[in-house]
Design a protein around this motif. Structure first.
Motif, PDB file in Angstrom:
ATOM      1  N   MET A 148       0.824  -1.208   0.000  1.00 49.61           N
ATOM      2  CA  MET A 148       0.000   0.000   0.000  1.00 49.61           C
ATOM      3  C   MET A 148       0.862   1.263   0.000  1.00 49.61           C
ATOM      4  O   MET A 148       0.466   2.284  -0.550  1.00 49.61           O
ATOM      5  N   LYS A 149       2.056   1.191   0.616  1.00 47.24           N
ATOM      6  CA  LYS A 149       2.967   2.336   0.578  1.00 47.24           C
ATOM      7  C   LYS A 149       3.341   2.665  -0.872  1.00 47.24           C
ATOM      8  O   LYS A 149       3.404   3.823  -1.255  1.00 47.24           O
ATOM      9  N   ILE A 150       3.585   1.628  -1.655  1.00 47.56           N
ATOM     10  CA  ILE A 150       3.947   1.822  -3.067  1.00 47.56           C
ATOM     11  C   ILE A 150       2.779   2.454  -3.822  1.00 47.56           C
ATOM     12  O   ILE A 150       2.972   3.282  -4.699  1.00 47.56           O
ATOM     13  N   MET A 151       1.562   2.100  -3.434  1.00 52.06           N
ATOM     14  CA  MET A 151       0.370   2.588  -4.128  1.00 52.06           C
ATOM     15  C   MET A 151      -0.174   3.897  -3.550  1.00 52.06           C
ATOM     16  O   MET A 151      -1.220   4.386  -3.977  1.00 52.06           O
ATOM     17  N   LYS A 152       0.516   4.499  -2.582  1.00 57.94           N
ATOM     18  CA  LYS A 152       0.022   5.698  -1.897  1.00 57.94           C
ATOM     19  C   LYS A 152      -0.390   6.823  -2.847  1.00 57.94           C
ATOM     20  O   LYS A 152      -1.470   7.400  -2.670  1.00 57.94           O
ATOM     21  N   PRO A 153       0.390   7.181  -3.854  1.00 57.91           N
ATOM     22  CA  PRO A 153      -0.064   8.258  -4.754  1.00 57.91           C
ATOM     23  C   PRO A 153      -1.386   7.915  -5.459  1.00 57.91           C
ATOM     24  O   PRO A 153      -2.240   8.787  -5.614  1.00 57.91           O
ATOM     25  N   MET A 154      -1.575   6.660  -5.832  1.00 61.24           N
ATOM     26  CA  MET A 154      -2.842   6.252  -6.454  1.00 61.24           C
ATOM     27  C   MET A 154      -3.971   6.293  -5.427  1.00 61.24           C
ATOM     28  O   MET A 154      -5.093   6.676  -5.749  1.00 61.24           O
ATOM     29  N   MET A 155      -3.674   5.908  -4.181  1.00 61.92           N
ATOM     30  CA  MET A 155      -4.678   5.968  -3.116  1.00 61.92           C
ATOM     31  C   MET A 155      -5.104   7.407  -2.875  1.00 61.92           C
ATOM     32  O   MET A 155      -6.302   7.696  -2.757  1.00 61.92           O
ATOM     33  N   ASP A 156      -4.126   8.314  -2.800  1.00 65.12           N
ATOM     34  CA  ASP A 156      -4.445   9.734  -2.599  1.00 65.12           C
ATOM     35  C   ASP A 156      -5.347  10.247  -3.720  1.00 65.12           C
ATOM     36  O   ASP A 156      -6.327  10.953  -3.459  1.00 65.12           O
ATOM     37  N   ASN A 157      -5.029   9.888  -4.946  1.00 62.89           N
ATOM     38  CA  ASN A 157      -5.823  10.322  -6.088  1.00 62.89           C
ATOM     39  C   ASN A 157      -7.249   9.767  -6.010  1.00 62.89           C
ATOM     40  O   ASN A 157      -8.227  10.495  -6.220  1.00 62.89           O
ATOM     41  N   ASN A 158      -7.378   8.489  -5.681  1.00 56.65           N
ATOM     42  CA  ASN A 158      -8.697   7.866  -5.573  1.00 56.65           C
ATOM     43  C   ASN A 158      -9.493   8.457  -4.405  1.00 56.65           C
ATOM     44  O   ASN A 158     -10.687   8.734  -4.544  1.00 56.65           O
ATOM     45  N   MET A 159      -8.846   8.664  -3.268  1.00 59.00           N
ATOM     46  CA  MET A 159      -9.534   9.237  -2.112  1.00 59.00           C
ATOM     47  C   MET A 159      -9.993  10.655  -2.419  1.00 59.00           C
ATOM     48  O   MET A 159     -11.110  11.045  -2.054  1.00 59.00           O
ATOM     49  N   ASP A 160      -9.160  11.433  -3.092  1.00 64.25           N
ATOM     50  CA  ASP A 160      -9.538  12.799  -3.452  1.00 64.25           C
ATOM     51  C   ASP A 160     -10.789  12.788  -4.335  1.00 64.25           C
ATOM     52  O   ASP A 160     -11.724  13.565  -4.117  1.00 64.25           O
ATOM     53  N   LYS A 161     -10.818  11.892  -5.300  1.00 61.81           N
ATOM     54  CA  LYS A 161     -11.972  11.776  -6.207  1.00 61.81           C
ATOM     55  C   LYS A 161     -13.223  11.344  -5.444  1.00 61.81           C
ATOM     56  O   LYS A 161     -14.277  11.975  -5.561  1.00 61.81           O
ATOM     57  N   MET A 162     -13.120  10.283  -4.648  1.00 67.86           N
ATOM     58  CA  MET A 162     -14.284   9.748  -3.949  1.00 67.86           C
ATOM     59  C   MET A 162     -14.781  10.699  -2.853  1.00 67.86           C
ATOM     60  O   MET A 162     -15.989  10.921  -2.728  1.00 67.86           O
ATOM     61  N   PHE A 163     -13.877  11.275  -2.076  1.00 67.03           N
ATOM     62  CA  PHE A 163     -14.295  12.224  -1.041  1.00 67.03           C
ATOM     63  C   PHE A 163     -14.916  13.452  -1.691  1.00 67.03           C
ATOM     64  O   PHE A 163     -15.880  14.010  -1.182  1.00 67.03           O
ATOM     65  N   GLY A 164     -14.357  13.888  -2.822  1.00 61.32           N
ATOM     66  CA  GLY A 164     -14.929  15.028  -3.548  1.00 61.32           C
ATOM     67  C   GLY A 164     -16.349  14.735  -3.999  1.00 61.32           C
ATOM     68  O   GLY A 164     -17.250  15.568  -3.833  1.00 61.32           O
ATOM     69  N   GLN A 165     -16.577  13.560  -4.579  1.00 63.50           N
ATOM     70  CA  GLN A 165     -17.926  13.173  -5.007  1.00 63.50           C
ATOM     71  C   GLN A 165     -18.874  13.116  -3.812  1.00 63.50           C
ATOM     72  O   GLN A 165     -20.010  13.604  -3.885  1.00 63.50           O
ATOM     73  N   GLY A 166     -18.412  12.523  -2.723  1.00 65.95           N
ATOM     74  CA  GLY A 166     -19.253  12.400  -1.539  1.00 65.95           C
ATOM     75  C   GLY A 166     -19.611  13.745  -0.943  1.00 65.95           C
ATOM     76  O   GLY A 166     -20.776  14.020  -0.638  1.00 65.95           O
ATOM     77  N   LEU A 167     -18.630  14.614  -0.779  1.00 68.18           N
ATOM     78  CA  LEU A 167     -18.891  15.924  -0.207  1.00 68.18           C
ATOM     79  C   LEU A 167     -19.774  16.772  -1.127  1.00 68.18           C
ATOM     80  O   LEU A 167     -20.622  17.527  -0.643  1.00 68.18           O
ATOM     81  N   ASP A 168     -19.610  16.615  -2.431  1.00 75.97           N
ATOM     82  CA  ASP A 168     -20.506  17.300  -3.382  1.00 75.97           C
ATOM     83  C   ASP A 168     -21.940  16.802  -3.217  1.00 75.97           C
ATOM     84  O   ASP A 168     -22.890  17.588  -3.236  1.00 75.97           O
ATOM     85  N   GLY A 169     -22.108  15.488  -3.059  1.00 80.42           N
ATOM     86  CA  GLY A 169     -23.429  14.921  -2.826  1.00 80.42           C
ATOM     87  C   GLY A 169     -24.046  15.400  -1.523  1.00 80.42           C
ATOM     88  O   GLY A 169     -25.235  15.742  -1.457  1.00 80.42           O
ATOM     89  N   LEU A 170     -23.232  15.446  -0.468  1.00 77.38           N
ATOM     90  CA  LEU A 170     -23.692  15.945   0.824  1.00 77.38           C
ATOM     91  C   LEU A 170     -24.109  17.405   0.705  1.00 77.38           C
ATOM     92  O   LEU A 170     -25.150  17.820   1.243  1.00 77.38           O
ATOM     93  N   LYS A 171     -23.325  18.175  -0.008  1.00 78.52           N
ATOM     94  CA  LYS A 171     -23.629  19.603  -0.215  1.00 78.52           C
ATOM     95  C   LYS A 171     -24.961  19.784  -0.930  1.00 78.52           C
ATOM     96  O   LYS A 171     -25.806  20.580  -0.511  1.00 78.52           O
ATOM     97  N   GLN A 172     -25.178  19.019  -1.983  1.00 76.02           N
ATOM     98  CA  GLN A 172     -26.422  19.126  -2.743  1.00 76.02           C
ATOM     99  C   GLN A 172     -27.632  18.788  -1.873  1.00 76.02           C
ATOM    100  O   GLN A 172     -28.642  19.508  -1.885  1.00 76.02           O
ATOM    101  N   ILE A 173     -27.543  17.694  -1.125  1.00 81.32           N
ATOM    102  CA  ILE A 173     -28.661  17.279  -0.267  1.00 81.32           C
ATOM    103  C   ILE A 173     -28.896  18.302   0.849  1.00 81.32           C
ATOM    104  O   ILE A 173     -30.045  18.646   1.139  1.00 81.32           O
ATOM    105  N   SER A 174     -27.836  18.800   1.450  1.00 78.71           N
ATOM    106  CA  SER A 174     -27.946  19.693   2.601  1.00 78.71           C
ATOM    107  C   SER A 174     -28.422  21.091   2.217  1.00 78.71           C
ATOM    108  O   SER A 174     -29.026  21.781   3.039  1.00 78.71           O
ATOM    109  N   GLU A 175     -28.125  21.524   1.009  1.00 75.56           N
ATOM    110  CA  GLU A 175     -28.495  22.883   0.607  1.00 75.56           C
ATOM    111  C   GLU A 175     -29.896  22.965  -0.004  1.00 75.56           C
ATOM    112  O   GLU A 175     -30.329  24.044  -0.394  1.00 75.56           O
ATOM    113  N   LYS A 176     -30.619  21.842  -0.067  1.00 74.86           N
ATOM    114  CA  LYS A 176     -31.994  21.862  -0.616  1.00 74.86           C
ATOM    115  C   LYS A 176     -32.917  22.601   0.316  1.00 74.86           C
ATOM    116  O   LYS A 176     -32.847  22.505   1.501  1.00 74.86           O
TER     117      LYS A 176
END
Length: 176
Positions: A148-176
């Motif tokens: 997993m240490k070797i894959m850390k840059p890919m993990m960071d990229n995937n986490m950034d994408k998934m957390f971004g999607q999730g927080l965008d979804g939370l924002k949309q639901i919460s701001e209704k």
């Protein structure tokens, strides 16, 4: 042909050097976080964050498999409440349980990944007032094995994408 072999050899050498550096230089402790400011009071945002059932409405990891099976234990908003998920190869199988909760401010969950890889992590949501809205910070902490240490840059990229999607979804639901 010799030029092509030299290029392939250099690429393999660079990959090997990177792997050795990653194994030695990257910490075994992994932390990733992402924040968003939502134009809603923290009580409204909390209604979507402070419950495992509501969390799965906007959570991008749950949405990655339309046939995911989620089984809840408890109401999903108290210490010890949990859920078990089982999905395809993109989602895997695991469990998430509430470990700490401060209403309208913080929720900490323990994640136990079963498949495709066994592992444990801690996920944290922190809500803080910011201007006329609420800043939500989503964090994950776990321990990285050597691969997993070797894959850390890919993990960071995937986490950034998934957390971004999730927080965008939370924002949309919460701001209704």
């Amino acid at each position: 042909m010799k030029t092509l072999l030299k290029i392939i050899g250099i690429i393999i050498l660079l990959i090997a050097v990177y792997a050795i550096i990653a194994m030695l230089a990257f910490s075994k402790d992994y932390h990733f976080e992402k924040s968003v400011v939502i134009k809603a009071p923290k009580e409204k945002v909390w209604s979507h964050v402070g419950s495992l059932k509501e969390y799965n409405v906007w959570d991008p990891f749950s949405k990655a498999d339309k046939n995911i099976v989620i089984t809840y234990s408890g109401d999903g908003d108290k210490i010890g409440d949990s859920y078990h998920w089982k999905g395809d190869k993109n989602v895997g199988e695991g469990e998430q349980a509430i470990a700490e909760i401060v209403p309208n401010e913080k929720m900490v969950t323990k994640l136990h990944f079963i498949q495709p890889f066994e592992g444990n992590a801690k996920s944290t949501f922190v809500l803080t007032p910011e201007g006329n809205g609420t800043k939500v910070t989503w964090m994950i902490d776990n321990e990285l094995n050597t691969m997993m240490k070797i894959m850390k840059p890919m993990m960071d990229n995937n986490m950034d994408k998934m957390f971004g999607q999730g927080l965008d979804g939370l924002k949309q639901i919460s701001e209704k």
